[in-house]
Design an enzyme around this catalytic site. Structure first.
Site, mmCIF file in Angstrom:
data_model
loop_
_atom_site.group_PDB
_atom_site.id
_atom_site.type_symbol
_atom_site.label_atom_id
_atom_site.label_comp_id
_atom_site.label_asym_id
_atom_site.label_seq_id
_atom_site.Cartn_x
_atom_site.Cartn_y
_atom_site.Cartn_z
ATOM 1 N N ILE A 1 -10.172 57.913 30.683
ATOM 2 C CA ILE A 1 -10.720 57.909 29.328
ATOM 3 C C ILE A 1 -12.154 57.402 29.339
ATOM 4 C CG2 ILE A 1 -8.548 57.842 28.054
ATOM 5 C CD1 ILE A 1 -8.618 54.885 28.005
ATOM 6 N N GLU A 2 -12.929 57.810 28.346
ATOM 7 C CA GLU A 2 -14.371 57.612 28.401
ATOM 8 C C GLU A 2 -14.797 56.154 28.396
ATOM 9 O OE1 GLU A 2 -16.127 58.297 24.023
ATOM 10 O OE2 GLU A 2 -14.979 59.995 24.753
ATOM 11 N N GLN A 3 -13.978 55.268 27.844
ATOM 12 C CA GLN A 3 -14.348 53.854 27.840
ATOM 13 C C GLN A 3 -14.318 53.252 29.238
ATOM 14 O OE1 GLN A 3 -12.403 55.365 25.683
ATOM 15 N NE2 GLN A 3 -13.383 55.016 23.704
#
Length: 537
Positions: free
Chosen positions: A327-329
């Site tokens: 995920i992008e985080q």
């Protein structure tokens, strides 16, 4: 000497007209106390004024962490550049920043999150800017909106299209922040920062480098301060040489609605049976069908929405661990969390800095992405970033454009239309009443994903809904599967504004998808990697 100062003292250091970069992801890692102090200083003194603020991912969540809304004041903000913006509950007043943008009281831009991080890196190295193909033929492209969210922004473009070595590229000039506001868990007296209670490190290091290398200041909000020399060097994510001032908020939340959960920060692992599996409903049917698109051994990106439930489908089917979620985080592996905790994962394998996770996405190092859609049009383009009937503006696209620009395979999921009354009986879909809003439209309102570029690049694009599955082909959007119980003409063709191509091998979706019991999912194994087909550029 300790770098510890009060929030008010830190806020007083920000001059009028400054460019301020803020590290956050909604409630995750949000330096909320610092933003509150800036807003309070402005309310009391009228300063700082005319700030430009940079937010690679949204600051605040409107559910207890106000974030950017602390400084959403006319006169305080002149320009705001965000990868995304806080999401407000649909039943309440929209966030103040949405109102300012909609009323054209601040020039507002939506730049892809990964590109915004790239702009920080270029500023840190004193390079001119970012040359990228991320965003071509989307709302990012100057031939469309050029990232502008309102008239004030449109009058001052932030992106140019230019030719380089015979190809079209987008150019974003590096933006130099005079102030970076970042967050961590612990600072020692010298300003070294560790992130042991954080759900991700996000992009604080890159933002600090951009400010410090250009003569600016770095303010870190932390939960606690410890003695110099007491932090392990391998645990320090931002060294004290980059940090000028430290502000303490002992009550900072780990993320939205979560004070502290050690499984989110990787300090413990939760038992797998402690994770809730989705209840049986239409969204679960869609998530199950999306799961059938996966291969074992893959690395798969997840977006917010229906697709966020797919890891729980694999968990219920006894297949947890067969796919690595990214995920992008920055979380890699584990079980991505749902609802307001989305962006975090429990039991993660690793936490990558968000800018490097975006490099992974922009270069298509992963195998597939599972994302949502608001609209699909005849070219296969997707809108997730704007709908005119919503108040003011949407929350922006975040990393959606970075992720989809070169992804090998994308599975978009959503309801076929909005507002339909649906049920299930005897392993069939029952459409009791059609929705009033069509989501398959002649032309999407905002191009967040370009179907035209996807065809040019040979991307594998699938659209999964409760009543059918579609594929993007060079000829257009093709219907490949239909749900049991659905009438092709009345429930699908008549509910689309554009004609769908019907596959010569049109088949019925698996009936087990529409039954409450587990579906017996099996995943084919992804082929082993080799250098065949590798890029030599």
């Amino acid at each position: 000497m300790s770098k510890h100062i009060t929030p008010a003292e830190a806020a007083s250091l920000i001059p009028d007209g400054a460019t301020v970069s803020v590290s956050s992801s909604s409630g995750l890692g949000c330096p909320d106390l610092m933003l509150k102090a800036i807003g309070e200083r402005f309310d009391a003194t009228g300063h700082p004024r005319d700030l430009t603020t940079l937010h690679p991912i949204a600051a605040g969540d409107m559910s207890g962490i106000k974030g950017i809304d602390h400084i959403a004041r006319k006169g305080l903000l002149k320009k705001i550049i965000g990868g995304s913006y806080p999401s407000g509950p649909s039943t309440s007043e929209p966030p103040l920043i949405w109102q300012m943008i909609g009323n054209d009281e601040v020039a507002a831009y939506n730049i892809p999150s990964g590109v915004l991080f790239d702009m920080h890196r270029e500023a840190a190295a004193k390079r001119p800017g970012v040359l990228t193909k991320i965003g071509l033929d989307t709302f990012v492209d100057p031939s469309r909106q050029g990232c502008a969210m309102n008239a004030s922004a449109a009058a001052e473009p932030v992106v140019k299209k230019m030719e380089f070595e015979g190809e079209d590229w987008l150019y974003f000039k590096a933006i130099v922040p005079q102030v970076a506001i970042i967050r961590a868990t612990t600072a020692d007296e010298r300003g070294n920062l560790t992130y042991e209670h954080e759900g991700a490190t996000l992009g604080g290091l890159d933002q600090a480098l951009a400010a410090r290398n250009n003569g600016g200041i770095v303010i870190a909000q932390v939960k606690r301060i410890t003695k110099s020399g007491s932090l392990k060097p391998h645990d320090v994510r931002v060294p004290g040489m980059l940090v000028d001032y430290v502000v303490v908020d002992p009550d900072q939340k780990q993320t939205t609605l979560t004070d502290y959960d050690p499984a989110i920060s990787g300090e413990i692992f939760r038992p797998l049976d402690s994770f809730r599996v989705p209840e049986f409903n239409i969204h679960k049917v869609i998530a199950r069908r999306v799961a059938q698109e996966l291969q074992g051994g893959s690395c798969v990106n997840l977006g917010f929405g229906i697709s966020a439930n797919v890891p729980r489908i694999l968990l219920e089917e006894g297949l947890h661990g067969s796919v690595t979620w990214v995920i992008e985080q920055g979380a890699v592996g584990g079980v991505p969390l749902l609802d307001f905790a989305f962006g975090c994962a429990s039991n993660a394998d690793a936490f990558m800095p968000s800018p490097y996770q975006f490099t992974y996405f922009q270069g298509a190092g992963f195998d597939a992405s599972l994302l949502s859609f608001l609209e699909i049009d005849r070219s296969g383009s997707v809108n997730v970033s704007k709908l005119s009937f919503r108040p003011h503006v949407t929350a922006g696209a975040g990393g959606f454009v970075d992720i989809t620009a070169r992804a090998k395979k994308i599975v978009f999921s959503g309801m076929f239309n909005a507002g339909a009354k649906l049920s299930m009986a005897d392993c069939k879909l029952v459409i009791e009443k059609e929705g009033k809003l069509k989501k398959l439209v002649n032309e999407v309102e905002h191009v967040t994903f370009s179907g035209r570029r996807a065809v040019e690049q040979g991307q594998d694009i699938t659209y999964v809904t409760e009543r059918c599955v579609m594929k993007l082909t060079p000829e257009g959007v093709m219907l490949t599967e239909i749900a049991p119980g659905v009438d092709l003409q009345a429930h699908i063709l008549d509910q689309s504004e554009f004609p769908l191509i019907i596959s010569d091998t049109l088949k019925v979706m698996d009936a087990v998808l529409f039954h409450e019991a587990p579906i017996g999912l099996t995943l084919p194994q992804k082929p082993m990697r080799s250098l065949e087909g590798a890029s030599h550029v």
